[in-house]
Scaffold this motif. Structure first.
Motif, mmCIF file in Angstrom:
data_model
loop_
_atom_site.group_PDB
_atom_site.id
_atom_site.type_symbol
_atom_site.label_atom_id
_atom_site.label_comp_id
_atom_site.label_asym_id
_atom_site.label_seq_id
_atom_site.Cartn_x
_atom_site.Cartn_y
_atom_site.Cartn_z
ATOM 1 N N ASP A 1 0.815 -1.212 0.000
ATOM 2 C CA ASP A 1 0.000 0.000 0.000
ATOM 3 C C ASP A 1 0.851 1.265 0.000
ATOM 4 O OD1 ASP A 1 -1.645 2.217 1.061
ATOM 5 O OD2 ASP A 1 -3.153 0.676 1.371
ATOM 6 N N LYS A 2 1.909 1.281 0.813
ATOM 7 C CA LYS A 2 2.775 2.463 0.894
ATOM 8 C C LYS A 2 4.226 2.033 1.010
ATOM 9 C CE LYS A 2 -0.396 5.559 3.445
ATOM 10 N NZ LYS A 2 -1.594 4.799 3.228
ATOM 11 N N ALA B 1 1.395 2.788 -8.691
ATOM 12 C CA ALA B 1 2.400 3.841 -8.873
ATOM 13 C C ALA B 1 1.852 4.895 -9.817
ATOM 14 C CB ALA B 1 3.693 3.246 -9.445
ATOM 15 N N MET B 2 2.307 6.103 -9.613
ATOM 16 C CA MET B 2 1.911 7.194 -10.498
ATOM 17 C C MET B 2 2.389 6.879 -11.915
ATOM 18 S SD MET B 2 0.476 8.884 -8.138
ATOM 19 C CE MET B 2 -0.217 10.068 -9.281
ATOM 20 N N THR C 1 -5.300 2.876 -13.058
ATOM 21 C CA THR C 1 -6.132 3.314 -11.941
ATOM 22 C C THR C 1 -5.941 4.815 -11.793
ATOM 23 O OG1 THR C 1 -4.438 2.957 -10.241
ATOM 24 C CG2 THR C 1 -5.843 1.083 -10.763
ATOM 25 N N GLN C 2 -6.416 5.349 -10.692
ATOM 26 C CA GLN C 2 -6.146 6.752 -10.416
ATOM 27 C C GLN C 2 -6.164 7.013 -8.916
ATOM 28 O OE1 GLN C 2 -9.001 9.240 -12.363
ATOM 29 N NE2 GLN C 2 -10.646 8.728 -10.976
ATOM 30 N N VAL C 3 -5.569 8.116 -8.540
ATOM 31 C CA VAL C 3 -5.579 8.529 -7.143
ATOM 32 C C VAL C 3 -7.044 8.665 -6.713
ATOM 33 C CG1 VAL C 3 -4.908 10.354 -5.535
ATOM 34 C CG2 VAL C 3 -3.384 9.754 -7.430
ATOM 35 N N LEU D 1 -1.707 -0.004 -11.817
ATOM 36 C CA LEU D 1 -1.634 -1.145 -10.926
ATOM 37 C C LEU D 1 -0.544 -2.037 -11.491
ATOM 38 C CD1 LEU D 1 -2.865 -2.748 -8.513
ATOM 39 C CD2 LEU D 1 -4.326 -3.885 -10.199
ATOM 40 N N LEU D 2 0.411 -2.385 -10.636
ATOM 41 C CA LEU D 2 1.526 -3.220 -11.059
ATOM 42 C C LEU D 2 1.527 -4.527 -10.272
ATOM 43 C CD1 LEU D 2 3.098 -0.015 -10.801
ATOM 44 C CD2 LEU D 2 4.203 -1.336 -12.568
ATOM 45 N N LYS D 3 2.074 -5.566 -10.895
ATOM 46 C CA LYS D 3 2.099 -6.894 -10.272
ATOM 47 C C LYS D 3 3.444 -7.548 -10.502
ATOM 48 C CE LYS D 3 0.492 -10.429 -12.457
ATOM 49 N NZ LYS D 3 -0.046 -11.642 -13.035
#
Length: 175
Positions: free
Chosen positions: A96-97, A133-134, A154-156, A170-172
């Protein structure tokens, strides 16, 4: 310079430190997302004692402070079990962070942090790690160079973020 890094599980006596480091690192990297650089919406939703008390009680959330031998330099927040992008909650971990103070960026600490998260994921028999990530900025390249691939846009989630700054990926990483 090579740093010895520790990941310290958050305890109430470290809340002030977590809030201070998380807020400072976030503001060093993300004020450009917010009108007039006012990050208070994010800070109020992420870095208050009330938020930390709630998150710490959640057995699905792991909070860490990243420390060198002598200094606190970043924070991690992990959602241990999350249903996401074709995986049930037993199969995926969500990072998440991961916020590291600017003066410690580019020194291998992010890579060591990802290795630490991967150990947690493997210890919990996860098949994948996810994070967001941005779309703009150096973080995306960093994650891609550490075997994360883009799986969705995605978005903020905050409405008051500057519109053109909202896009995220979204990264995996498969394990």
């Amino acid at each position: 310079m090579q740093y010895k890094i520790q990941f310290i599980l958050l305890k109430p006596e470290l809340y002030d430190t977590y809030i201070e480091i998380g807020t400072k690192a976030y503001n060093q990297h993300y004020t450009h997302l917010w009108p007039y650089g006012d990050t208070s919406t994010y800070i109020e939703n992420s870095f208050t004692k009330e938020v930390l008390l709630h998150e710490e009680k959640d057995k699905n959330t792991l909070l860490y402070i990243i420390k060198t031998d002598t200094k606190y330099i970043g924070i991690l927040k992990i959602t241990l079990h999350k249903k996401i992008q074709g995986y049930d909650k037993t199969e995926a971990l969500y990072l998440d962070k991961i916020y590291i103070l600017n003066e410690f960026s580019g020194k291998g600490i992010g890579t060591k942090s990802l290795e630490f998260v991967e150990k947690i994921a493997r210890a919990n028999s996860k098949k994948a790690i996810f994070l967001e990530a941005m779309q703009k900025g150096s973080a995306l390249h960093f994650y891609q160079s550490n075997s994360f691939g883009i799986v969705a846009s995605t978005q903020v989630p905050f409405s008051n973020v500057i519109e053109k700054e909202k896009p995220m990926y979204l990264l995996k990483k498969d394990l």
